[in-house]
Scaffold this motif. Sequence first.
Motif, PDB file in Angstrom:
ATOM      1  N   VAL A  81       0.834  -1.207   0.000  1.00  0.00           N
ATOM      2  CA  VAL A  81       0.000   0.000   0.000  1.00  0.00           C
ATOM      3  C   VAL A  81       0.866   1.253   0.000  1.00  0.00           C
ATOM      4  O   VAL A  81       0.656   2.182  -0.802  1.00  0.00           O
ATOM      5  CB  VAL A  81      -0.938  -0.006   1.222  1.00  0.00           C
ATOM      6  CG1 VAL A  81      -1.677   1.324   1.344  1.00  0.00           C
ATOM      7  CG2 VAL A  81      -1.944  -1.149   1.122  1.00  0.00           C
ATOM      8  N   GLU A  82       1.863   1.295   0.894  1.00  0.00           N
ATOM      9  CA  GLU A  82       2.657   2.517   1.040  1.00  0.00           C
ATOM     10  C   GLU A  82       3.510   2.787  -0.200  1.00  0.00           C
ATOM     11  O   GLU A  82       3.644   3.939  -0.631  1.00  0.00           O
ATOM     12  CB  GLU A  82       3.549   2.400   2.275  1.00  0.00           C
ATOM     13  CG  GLU A  82       2.784   2.321   3.590  1.00  0.00           C
ATOM     14  CD  GLU A  82       1.960   3.563   3.865  1.00  0.00           C
ATOM     15  OE1 GLU A  82       2.404   4.662   3.497  1.00  0.00           O
ATOM     16  OE2 GLU A  82       0.865   3.429   4.436  1.00  0.00           O
ATOM     17  N   HIS A  83       4.098   1.747  -0.775  1.00  0.00           N
ATOM     18  CA  HIS A  83       4.944   1.968  -1.950  1.00  0.00           C
ATOM     19  C   HIS A  83       4.108   2.211  -3.206  1.00  0.00           C
ATOM     20  O   HIS A  83       4.563   2.896  -4.129  1.00  0.00           O
ATOM     21  CB  HIS A  83       5.891   0.781  -2.138  1.00  0.00           C
ATOM     22  CG  HIS A  83       6.979   0.749  -1.112  1.00  0.00           C
ATOM     23  ND1 HIS A  83       8.011  -0.178  -1.143  1.00  0.00           N
ATOM     24  CD2 HIS A  83       7.219   1.538  -0.028  1.00  0.00           C
ATOM     25  CE1 HIS A  83       8.821   0.041  -0.119  1.00  0.00           C
ATOM     26  NE2 HIS A  83       8.353   1.069   0.569  1.00  0.00           N
ATOM     27  N   TYR A  84       2.894   1.668  -3.240  1.00  0.00           N
ATOM     28  CA  TYR A  84       1.979   2.017  -4.337  1.00  0.00           C
ATOM     29  C   TYR A  84       1.609   3.496  -4.252  1.00  0.00           C
ATOM     30  O   TYR A  84       1.530   4.189  -5.273  1.00  0.00           O
ATOM     31  CB  TYR A  84       0.729   1.149  -4.280  1.00  0.00           C
ATOM     32  CG  TYR A  84      -0.324   1.525  -5.292  1.00  0.00           C
ATOM     33  CD1 TYR A  84      -0.210   1.166  -6.625  1.00  0.00           C
ATOM     34  CD2 TYR A  84      -1.458   2.266  -4.904  1.00  0.00           C
ATOM     35  CE1 TYR A  84      -1.179   1.521  -7.559  1.00  0.00           C
ATOM     36  CE2 TYR A  84      -2.419   2.622  -5.822  1.00  0.00           C
ATOM     37  CZ  TYR A  84      -2.282   2.249  -7.149  1.00  0.00           C
ATOM     38  OH  TYR A  84      -3.240   2.609  -8.061  1.00  0.00           O
ATOM     39  N   ARG A  85       1.393   3.956  -3.018  1.00  0.00           N
ATOM     40  CA  ARG A  85       1.096   5.376  -2.842  1.00  0.00           C
ATOM     41  C   ARG A  85       2.271   6.233  -3.311  1.00  0.00           C
ATOM     42  O   ARG A  85       2.077   7.336  -3.821  1.00  0.00           O
ATOM     43  CB  ARG A  85       0.795   5.678  -1.368  1.00  0.00           C
ATOM     44  CG  ARG A  85       0.382   7.115  -1.114  1.00  0.00           C
ATOM     45  CD  ARG A  85      -0.070   7.326   0.314  1.00  0.00           C
ATOM     46  NE  ARG A  85       1.009   7.141   1.260  1.00  0.00           N
ATOM     47  CZ  ARG A  85       0.907   7.356   2.568  1.00  0.00           C
ATOM     48  NH1 ARG A  85      -0.249   7.740   3.073  1.00  0.00           N
ATOM     49  NH2 ARG A  85       1.927   7.162   3.374  1.00  0.00           N
ATOM     50  N   GLY A  86       3.491   5.721  -3.157  1.00  0.00           N
ATOM     51  CA  GLY A  86       4.676   6.417  -3.644  1.00  0.00           C
ATOM     52  C   GLY A  86       4.976   6.147  -5.105  1.00  0.00           C
ATOM     53  O   GLY A  86       6.046   6.528  -5.599  1.00  0.00           O
ATOM     54  N   SER A  87       4.043   5.483  -5.804  1.00  0.00           N
ATOM     55  CA  SER A  87       4.139   5.199  -7.243  1.00  0.00           C
ATOM     56  C   SER A  87       5.389   4.400  -7.603  1.00  0.00           C
ATOM     57  O   SER A  87       5.828   4.437  -8.754  1.00  0.00           O
ATOM     58  CB  SER A  87       4.110   6.517  -8.045  1.00  0.00           C
ATOM     59  OG  SER A  87       2.919   7.237  -7.778  1.00  0.00           O
ATOM     60  N   SER A 292     -10.538   3.542  -2.586  1.00  0.00           N
ATOM     61  CA  SER A 292      -9.272   3.578  -3.318  1.00  0.00           C
ATOM     62  C   SER A 292      -8.389   4.741  -2.880  1.00  0.00           C
ATOM     63  O   SER A 292      -7.159   4.652  -2.951  1.00  0.00           O
ATOM     64  CB  SER A 292      -9.526   3.667  -4.825  1.00  0.00           C
ATOM     65  OG  SER A 292     -10.253   4.834  -5.146  1.00  0.00           O
ATOM     66  N   GLN A 293      -8.992   5.797  -2.397  1.00  0.00           N
ATOM     67  CA  GLN A 293      -8.227   6.931  -1.895  1.00  0.00           C
ATOM     68  C   GLN A 293      -8.027   6.858  -0.390  1.00  0.00           C
ATOM     69  O   GLN A 293      -6.943   7.132   0.122  1.00  0.00           O
ATOM     70  CB  GLN A 293      -8.918   8.249  -2.248  1.00  0.00           C
ATOM     71  CG  GLN A 293      -8.180   9.489  -1.744  1.00  0.00           C
ATOM     72  CD  GLN A 293      -8.835  10.775  -2.178  1.00  0.00           C
ATOM     73  OE1 GLN A 293      -9.648  10.784  -3.099  1.00  0.00           O
ATOM     74  NE2 GLN A 293      -8.503  11.872  -1.522  1.00  0.00           N
ATOM     75  N   ASN A 294      -9.066   6.460   0.323  1.00  0.00           N
ATOM     76  CA  ASN A 294      -9.001   6.498   1.778  1.00  0.00           C
ATOM     77  C   ASN A 294      -8.104   5.419   2.364  1.00  0.00           C
ATOM     78  O   ASN A 294      -7.530   5.608   3.442  1.00  0.00           O
ATOM     79  CB  ASN A 294     -10.416   6.387   2.368  1.00  0.00           C
ATOM     80  CG  ASN A 294     -11.221   7.652   2.163  1.00  0.00           C
ATOM     81  OD1 ASN A 294     -10.653   8.715   1.923  1.00  0.00           O
ATOM     82  ND2 ASN A 294     -12.538   7.548   2.232  1.00  0.00           N
ATOM     83  N   LEU A 296      -5.339   4.572   1.057  1.00  0.00           N
ATOM     84  CA  LEU A 296      -3.991   5.119   0.907  1.00  0.00           C
ATOM     85  C   LEU A 296      -3.711   6.226   1.914  1.00  0.00           C
ATOM     86  O   LEU A 296      -2.571   6.383   2.364  1.00  0.00           O
ATOM     87  CB  LEU A 296      -3.806   5.668  -0.515  1.00  0.00           C
ATOM     88  CG  LEU A 296      -3.879   4.653  -1.656  1.00  0.00           C
ATOM     89  CD1 LEU A 296      -3.744   5.360  -2.997  1.00  0.00           C
ATOM     90  CD2 LEU A 296      -2.794   3.599  -1.505  1.00  0.00           C
ATOM     91  N   ASN A 297      -4.724   6.991   2.271  1.00  0.00           N
ATOM     92  CA  ASN A 297      -4.525   8.163   3.118  1.00  0.00           C
ATOM     93  C   ASN A 297      -4.974   7.965   4.563  1.00  0.00           C
ATOM     94  O   ASN A 297      -4.642   8.775   5.428  1.00  0.00           O
ATOM     95  CB  ASN A 297      -5.271   9.370   2.527  1.00  0.00           C
ATOM     96  CG  ASN A 297      -4.740   9.759   1.160  1.00  0.00           C
ATOM     97  OD1 ASN A 297      -3.535   9.719   0.929  1.00  0.00           O
ATOM     98  ND2 ASN A 297      -5.633  10.120   0.248  1.00  0.00           N
TER      99      ASN A 297
END
Length: 327
Positions: A81-87, A292-294, A296-297
Amino acid sequence: MTEFDTDRGSLNAGLAIAGLLAGSVLLLAAGRAPANGHRNGRAAALPPRRSSRKRPTVVAARRLNRAAGVLAASVLADSSVEHYRGSFKNKAMYTPLIVSASTLATSLHGTADARPAAHWFRDATYLTAAVSGLIGTGFHIYNVGKKVGGFSWQNFFYGAPIGAPMAILLSGLLGFCSERVRESRKGTRPEIFQLPAGRTMAAVIGAGLLGTSGEAGLLHFRGAFHNPFMLLPVTLPPLGAALLGRAALAGPGQQHRATRWWMRVLAAMGFAGVGLHAYGVSRNMGGWRNWSQNILNGPPLPAPPSFAGLALAGLAALELMEDHPDA
């Protein structure tokens, strides 16, 4: 339906999930894992799978394998999740996914293996996980330090979490130690690097609980501890670490009943934390409709089970000390 009703429904759902998970882990932690003892053997020539008397060292090793697997699963989900958020901006960000997935598969193999012999491939995988955890910690420290302002509270809050890679380090360390316990000769004291295995593991797990609690404390401080439940991962684990430290320093023949029950409480807290984090996600704008947004955040769903993995490892160490008083 009003916003209040929606939040209340989300809270009830989260608490229901937490209750189910907590009950499951209590049953899991309270029961002794079934394991069959077997003839001594080496990794080069593993003994056949025959039913025999239970070997306490094999039982303890399989429990440690299980604990390492819980930690690896937490790292796999959290880093995804975290590295996907960092693309996946840096290709090295794929490394913890590969390593944690391999460690999880290896831990499942070790948990199912009832033979009293270390396996060279499990050893190699666990050592790789430990080394990657050290390297990942270095990467995260560098990531924080290179930001504008350097090592400031702002960057500690919103930069790469410094303590996160240590979870896969602990998973690899627990797994590697499980192989040392597994290969102990019958009638001898289980040892890790010529140190009593049970007490050594208790000390290591206690240190891991302190580190994990510190990481949770940093992120919950960022959230201003707006929910009283956010105090649990910064208060309960340090007490567990102190109890494990006392067990590590105690002489042979101690029962450590309070410490065992505290480890079960920590395991339940770790799994119940998923439900509480799910409730935190639901409170963001759009709730689970905007998942999908929440996800990640919002608060990280896979993070709390790391406490459960360490608590299960603590239970394994305590049971080993009970079966082998000199361990």
